[in-house]
Scaffold this motif. Structure first.
Motif, mmCIF file in Angstrom:
data_model
loop_
_atom_site.group_PDB
_atom_site.id
_atom_site.type_symbol
_atom_site.label_atom_id
_atom_site.label_comp_id
_atom_site.label_asym_id
_atom_site.label_seq_id
_atom_site.Cartn_x
_atom_site.Cartn_y
_atom_site.Cartn_z
ATOM 1 N N SER A 104 0.854 -1.194 0.000
ATOM 2 C CA SER A 104 0.000 0.000 0.000
ATOM 3 C C SER A 104 0.887 1.239 0.000
ATOM 4 O O SER A 104 1.918 1.274 0.676
ATOM 5 C CB SER A 104 -0.903 0.006 1.236
ATOM 6 O OG SER A 104 -0.118 -0.031 2.418
ATOM 7 N N VAL A 105 0.507 2.218 -0.789
ATOM 8 C CA VAL A 105 1.312 3.431 -0.948
ATOM 9 C C VAL A 105 0.561 4.620 -0.369
ATOM 10 O O VAL A 105 -0.614 4.845 -0.697
ATOM 11 C CB VAL A 105 1.621 3.686 -2.438
ATOM 12 C CG1 VAL A 105 2.445 4.947 -2.595
ATOM 13 C CG2 VAL A 105 2.354 2.497 -3.031
ATOM 14 N N GLU A 106 1.222 5.350 0.497
ATOM 15 C CA GLU A 106 0.597 6.532 1.084
ATOM 16 C C GLU A 106 0.652 7.689 0.084
ATOM 17 O O GLU A 106 1.635 7.852 -0.638
ATOM 18 C CB GLU A 106 1.313 6.932 2.361
ATOM 19 C CG GLU A 106 1.213 5.907 3.479
ATOM 20 C CD GLU A 106 1.909 6.376 4.733
ATOM 21 O OE1 GLU A 106 2.486 7.482 4.713
ATOM 22 O OE2 GLU A 106 1.869 5.645 5.739
ATOM 23 N N PRO A 107 -0.395 8.516 0.029
ATOM 24 C CA PRO A 107 -0.365 9.673 -0.875
ATOM 25 C C PRO A 107 0.684 10.670 -0.426
ATOM 26 O O PRO A 107 1.031 10.753 0.766
ATOM 27 C CB PRO A 107 -1.787 10.248 -0.737
ATOM 28 C CG PRO A 107 -2.248 9.785 0.605
ATOM 29 C CD PRO A 107 -1.643 8.429 0.803
ATOM 30 N N LEU A 108 1.212 11.418 -1.395
ATOM 31 C CA LEU A 108 2.200 12.437 -1.064
ATOM 32 C C LEU A 108 1.553 13.560 -0.257
ATOM 33 O O LEU A 108 0.384 13.894 -0.458
ATOM 34 C CB LEU A 108 2.798 13.031 -2.346
ATOM 35 C CG LEU A 108 3.634 12.098 -3.216
ATOM 36 C CD1 LEU A 108 4.048 12.808 -4.493
ATOM 37 C CD2 LEU A 108 4.869 11.621 -2.474
ATOM 38 N N SER A 109 2.319 14.140 0.626
ATOM 39 C CA SER A 109 1.813 15.295 1.358
ATOM 40 C C SER A 109 1.705 16.473 0.395
ATOM 41 O O SER A 109 2.316 16.487 -0.681
ATOM 42 C CB SER A 109 2.757 15.653 2.506
ATOM 43 O OG SER A 109 3.994 16.134 1.994
ATOM 44 N N GLU A 113 4.027 17.180 -2.879
ATOM 45 C CA GLU A 113 3.392 17.255 -4.200
ATOM 46 C C GLU A 113 3.760 18.543 -4.915
ATOM 47 O O GLU A 113 4.090 18.549 -6.102
ATOM 48 C CB GLU A 113 1.875 17.163 -4.029
ATOM 49 C CG GLU A 113 1.110 17.222 -5.350
ATOM 50 C CD GLU A 113 -0.391 17.256 -5.136
ATOM 51 O OE1 GLU A 113 -1.115 17.349 -6.136
ATOM 52 O OE2 GLU A 113 -0.833 17.217 -3.966
#
Length: 275
Positions: A104-109, A113
């Motif tokens: 699972s990949v966390e979204p960029l802050s 971004e």
């Protein structure tokens, strides 16, 4: 055996053991999606046997036979390994390669971004990818994205008429704005001619399409020597303002440099080409 030779052999043995230990620590890992069409030669291996689930045995670069294995305690992971000895009554294995589910990949802050976007060069519009030479560089002029977008619009209109952009009316993203504007001016006239030739009988071109202040401004801009310099600064500024006022052009950003202001006006003029 001499002591000197024995010392050399001992050093060789220690080096080989260290190398083998390093090799055993490096397990190649790939996602499940790579397994079905995996290129075994990329890791120096070859297929020995397959079953209903795919490849089940491989021969490694060192000649060892590694077998596909899995275990409930490792979830959906599976791997290829071979025995390397025993630790008491327990057989020890070396993994050659393993296949695991995607993590699972966390979204960029938001901060990251924005930093990535700021460091990423603007992409070439899709249509331009077929017309820009492969050797094109990256022009950093703020006008170029607009000029490329205008080029794409004209090329798209030609494509809709079943026509192609002439080879001499293409440019790359390393083309400077003045040259690009000259090409676009010619391309705009070419598109207008094709538009007329494809127009059904009895339908005339829009009234005033080539008349009035826009035509006068384009003629003034087309003059290759029409650039500000130390000798013509005052007259140039007055002429530029006169054409901008006559055309109703109000730039969204204030540009103190006269040549950049001229280029911005030229870009604005290109937007006024009748569709």
């Amino acid at each position: 055996m001499s002591e000197r030779l024995l010392a050399v052999l001992n050093r060789i043995a220690v080096a080989l053991e260290a190398q083998n230990a390093a090799d055993l620590d490096n397990v190649l890992t790939y996602p499940h999606s790579a397994f079905a069409n995996f290129d075994w030669s990329s890791i120096g291996a070859s297929i020995v046997q397959s079953d209903a689930d795919g490849v089940c045995q491989i021969k490694t670069a060192s000649g060892r036979i590694a077998t596909r294995r899995s275990h409930e305690k490792y979830g959906t992971d599976f791997w290829f390994s071979y025995a390397v000895g025993k630790d008491g009554d327990k057989v020890k294995y070396h993994k050659v390669v393993e296949f695991v589910p995607p993590a699972s990949v966390e979204p960029l802050s938001r901060k990251v971004e924005q930093a990535v976007k700021a460091a990423t060069p603007a992409a070439v519009p899709p249509l331009m990818a077929t017309t820009v030479p492969s050797t094109a560089g990256t022009n950093t002029s703020p006008l170029m994205p607009h000029l490329l977008e205008r080029y794409q619009t004209l090329a798209k209109e030609l494509d809709g008429m079943g026509e192609l952009v002439p080879a001499d009316l293409t440019f790359g993203i390393d083309t400077t704005p003045p040259i690009a504007q000259g090409v676009l001016d010619k391309l705009s006239r070419y598109v207008a001619q094709k538009r007329d030739s494809h127009r059904p009988p009895g339908h005339s071109a829009p009234a005033g399409a080539g008349d009035g202040p826009l035509a006068a401004a384009k003629a003034w801009l087309a003059d290759s020597g029409r650039r500000a310099n130390a000798d013509n600064m005052t007259a140039f500024a007055a002429e530029l303002q006169r054409h901008m006022t006559a055309c109703g052009c109000v730039l969204t950003t204030k540009e103190p440099n006269l040549n950049r202001k001229r280029d911005a006006f030229a870009a604005w003029i290109l937007e006024q080409v009748p569709a």
